[in-house]
Enzyme design. Structure first.
Site, PDB file in Angstrom:
ATOM      1  N   TRP A 110       0.916  -1.171  -0.001  1.00 18.08           N
ATOM      2  CA  TRP A 110      -0.008   0.085   0.150  1.00 18.08           C
ATOM      3  C   TRP A 110       0.785   1.236  -0.042  1.00 18.08           C
ATOM      4  O   TRP A 110       0.528   2.097  -0.612  1.00 18.08           O
ATOM      5  CB  TRP A 110      -0.807  -0.422   1.122  1.00 18.08           C
ATOM      6  CG  TRP A 110      -2.157  -0.862   1.019  1.00 18.08           C
ATOM      7  CD1 TRP A 110      -2.359  -1.990   1.864  1.00 18.08           C
ATOM      8  CD2 TRP A 110      -3.061  -1.098  -0.178  1.00 18.08           C
ATOM      9  NE1 TRP A 110      -3.419  -2.709   1.559  1.00 18.08           N
ATOM     10  CE2 TRP A 110      -3.808  -2.065   0.196  1.00 18.08           C
ATOM     11  CE3 TRP A 110      -3.514  -0.450  -0.993  1.00 18.08           C
ATOM     12  CZ2 TRP A 110      -4.957  -2.617  -0.676  1.00 18.08           C
ATOM     13  CZ3 TRP A 110      -4.561  -0.634  -1.869  1.00 18.08           C
ATOM     14  CH2 TRP A 110      -5.219  -1.688  -1.590  1.00 18.08           C
ATOM     15  N   ASP A 181      -1.361   6.705   6.748  1.00 21.40           N
ATOM     16  CA  ASP A 181      -2.487   5.728   6.223  1.00 21.40           C
ATOM     17  C   ASP A 181      -2.819   4.836   7.217  1.00 21.40           C
ATOM     18  O   ASP A 181      -2.017   3.843   7.583  1.00 21.40           O
ATOM     19  CB  ASP A 181      -2.051   5.037   4.801  1.00 21.40           C
ATOM     20  CG  ASP A 181      -3.064   4.154   4.350  1.00 21.40           C
ATOM     21  OD1 ASP A 181      -4.385   3.913   5.012  1.00 21.40           O
ATOM     22  OD2 ASP A 181      -3.073   3.363   3.226  1.00 21.40           O
ATOM     23  N   LYS A 205     -12.600  -1.323   6.712  1.00 17.56           N
ATOM     24  CA  LYS A 205     -12.017  -2.111   7.538  1.00 17.56           C
ATOM     25  C   LYS A 205     -12.583  -2.248   8.786  1.00 17.56           C
ATOM     26  O   LYS A 205     -12.889  -3.115   9.312  1.00 17.56           O
ATOM     27  CB  LYS A 205     -10.546  -2.036   7.350  1.00 17.56           C
ATOM     28  CG  LYS A 205      -9.653  -1.720   6.000  1.00 17.56           C
ATOM     29  CD  LYS A 205      -9.495  -2.723   5.125  1.00 17.56           C
ATOM     30  CE  LYS A 205      -9.339  -2.559   3.808  1.00 17.56           C
ATOM     31  NZ  LYS A 205      -8.154  -1.848   3.111  1.00 17.56           N
TER      32      LYS A 205
HETATM   33  C1  LIG Z   1      -7.618  -1.379   2.064  1.00 21.10           C
HETATM   34  C2  LIG Z   1      -6.344  -0.496   2.155  1.00 21.10           C
HETATM   35  C3  LIG Z   1      -6.123   0.412   0.995  1.00 21.10           C
HETATM   36  C4  LIG Z   1      -7.107   0.827  -0.264  1.00 21.10           C
HETATM   37  O1  LIG Z   1      -8.464   1.062   0.341  1.00 21.10           O
HETATM   38  P1  LIG Z   1      -9.505   1.253  -0.914  1.00 21.10           P
HETATM   39  O2  LIG Z   1     -10.738   2.035   0.163  1.00 21.10           O
HETATM   40  O3  LIG Z   1      -9.691   0.171  -1.574  1.00 21.10           O
HETATM   41  O4  LIG Z   1      -8.947   2.415  -1.792  1.00 21.10           O
HETATM   42  C5  LIG Z   1      -5.211   1.502   1.243  1.00 21.10           C
HETATM   43  N1  LIG Z   1      -4.218   1.271   2.490  1.00 21.10           N
HETATM   44  C6  LIG Z   1      -4.532   0.359   3.338  1.00 21.10           C
HETATM   45  C7  LIG Z   1      -3.828   0.187   4.402  1.00 21.10           C
HETATM   46  C8  LIG Z   1      -5.650  -0.504   3.211  1.00 21.10           C
HETATM   47  O5  LIG Z   1      -5.979  -1.436   4.025  1.00 21.10           O
END
Ligand SMILES: *Cc1c(COP(=O)(O)O)cnc(C)c1O
Length: 376
Positions: A110, A181, A205
């Site tokens: 990511w 993030d 999540k």
């Molecule tokens: C799932 C995830 C993403 C991407 O998320 P989307 O909402 O599908 O764009 C980015 N960073 C992390 C750490 C993730 O777990």
């Protein structure tokens, strides 16, 4: 919302995202579906400018601020487009903070994607502070070896790499604004917000359905976007209109609001964090305690949200046994335990809504599987 007994033939969902939601939240959605509190319509059908939705929105935002203890000098935004859209927003909004290129700590797929997007949008390579993705390694190089640039406009990192099951427990030491993030560990335990310039997190999540993305940004960092920044990717646009420049993801925000109420009913983030660590410990102890299993991630970096495991019945890993484990689990109602397609193996995602009881069920299933398949 009273605790209720599951009686709907629901599975135990260990999905990495979108993922399990608290049952009481889903029941509330059901009860509110046709006629939200006498409004005569569902939340999906309401104008985002209506008084009733305004109240839903304000309550969700206030609850988030309260639970996460977001200081007053931080703005909370609800956006669309997922965390991936934020990979574009971050360089567009913060690259102007200095003349140098931003710092990216790459600890998995990511953060690597975020770095690539920033390099593309800026037309030059960002500074890769460290990178563990080349050898699909399961740790992060010691911070003493990192190539941080004090003059970078910002330093970016991903707190919990969902695919790798790798979590950075220590907040990196930087002088410039730290952008993080938090998607897959957002509100899984308390966060020291004041350490960050901005936090981004997709909802699906830990806090709600896909469609809502939360951004928490220190107010003095607003209004710094590059002049060509698309209007909806500019944090200033959203901040000046309280996230309602255009139609926000109304229903997703409503469900997030219900999850925030649930979090409060569970005792807030201190308590949830305690339970989450207990859940993770239960699984890692089960892995560590027996030769059959292996947790590939360096103990120091093991995620409390995404637990990766492999099967090593002898000195050699057995991917066939892993595949059968996932199939057998599914037949018992334990779903989505397959590791990410890039790594294989097994991954149990145990976000806030996953119960300690479900983790016990998984551990018992693991023991049973080992007893039937161990060769030593
Ligand atoms: C799932 C995830 C993403 C991407 O998320 P989307 O909402 O599908 O764009 C980015 N960073 C992390 C750490 C993730 O777990």
């Amino acid at each position: 919302m009273a605790e209720s007994k599951p009686s709907y033939d629901r599975v135990l969902n260990f999905s990495a995202g979108p993922s399990a939601l608290p049952l009481t939240v889903l029941e509330q959605c059901r009860d509110d579906m046709l006629n939200f509190k006498g409004a005569g319509m569902s939340v999906m059908e309401m104008s985002h400018r209506s008084k009733v939705f305004g109240e839903i929105f304000a309550e969700a935002k206030n609850d988030l601020r309260e639970i996460l203890k977001v200081p007053e000098d931080y703005e909370i935004l609800f956006m669309q487009g997922g965390a991936t859209t934020q990979f574009s927003c971050v360089p567009l909004n913060f690259s102007t903070l200095s003349d140098e290129v931003p710092d990216y700590i790459v600890s998995g797929g990511w953060s690597k994607k975020a770095a690539a997007e920033a390099s593309k949008l800026l037309g030059k390579e960002v500074n890769i502070v460290t990178d563990n993705t080349e050898d699909l390694s399961v740790t992060v190089a010691d911070p003493s070896t990192w190539r941080l640039n004090k003059k970078a406009p910002y330093t970016y990192y991903c707190v919990n790499e969902t695919v790798y099951g790798l979590q950075m427990k220590d907040i990196p030491e930087t002088k410039n604004p730290l952008i993080a993030d938090f998607s897959s560990c957002f509100m899984s335990e308390p966060i020291d917000i004041a350490k960050f310039g901005a936090i981004i997190a997709g909802a699906q999540k830990n806090i709600g359905p896909a469609g809502a993305t939360v951004v928490i940004i220190r107010k003095d960092l607003l209004g710094k976007a590059v002049p060509t920044c698309p209007v909806l990717l500019n944090y200033q646009t959203l901040a000046s209109k309280d996230s309602m420049y255009n139609t926000p993801p109304c229903y997703a925000i409503y469900v997030c609001g219900l999850v925030f109420k649930w979090m409060k009913s569970q005792g807030g983030l201190e308590k949830l964090g305690e339970i989450n660590r207990q859940k993770a410990k239960l699984l890692y102890d089960a892995i560590e305690g027996r030769k059959f299993w292996k947790a590939p991630v360096d103990a120091k970096y093991r995620s409390i949200m995404n637990v990766r495991l492999e099967i090593w019945p002898t000195e050699i890993r057995d991917k066939e046994l892993e595949k059968r484990f996932v199939e057998k689990a599914e037949s018992k109602g334990l779903l989505n335990l397959k590791g990410h397609r890039s790594l294989g193996g097994i991954r149990a995602s145990i976000y806030n809504a996953q119960t300690l009881e479900a983790c016990h069920t998984l551990v018992n299933f693991m023991k049973d599987y080992q007893d039937k398949n161990a060769t030593r």
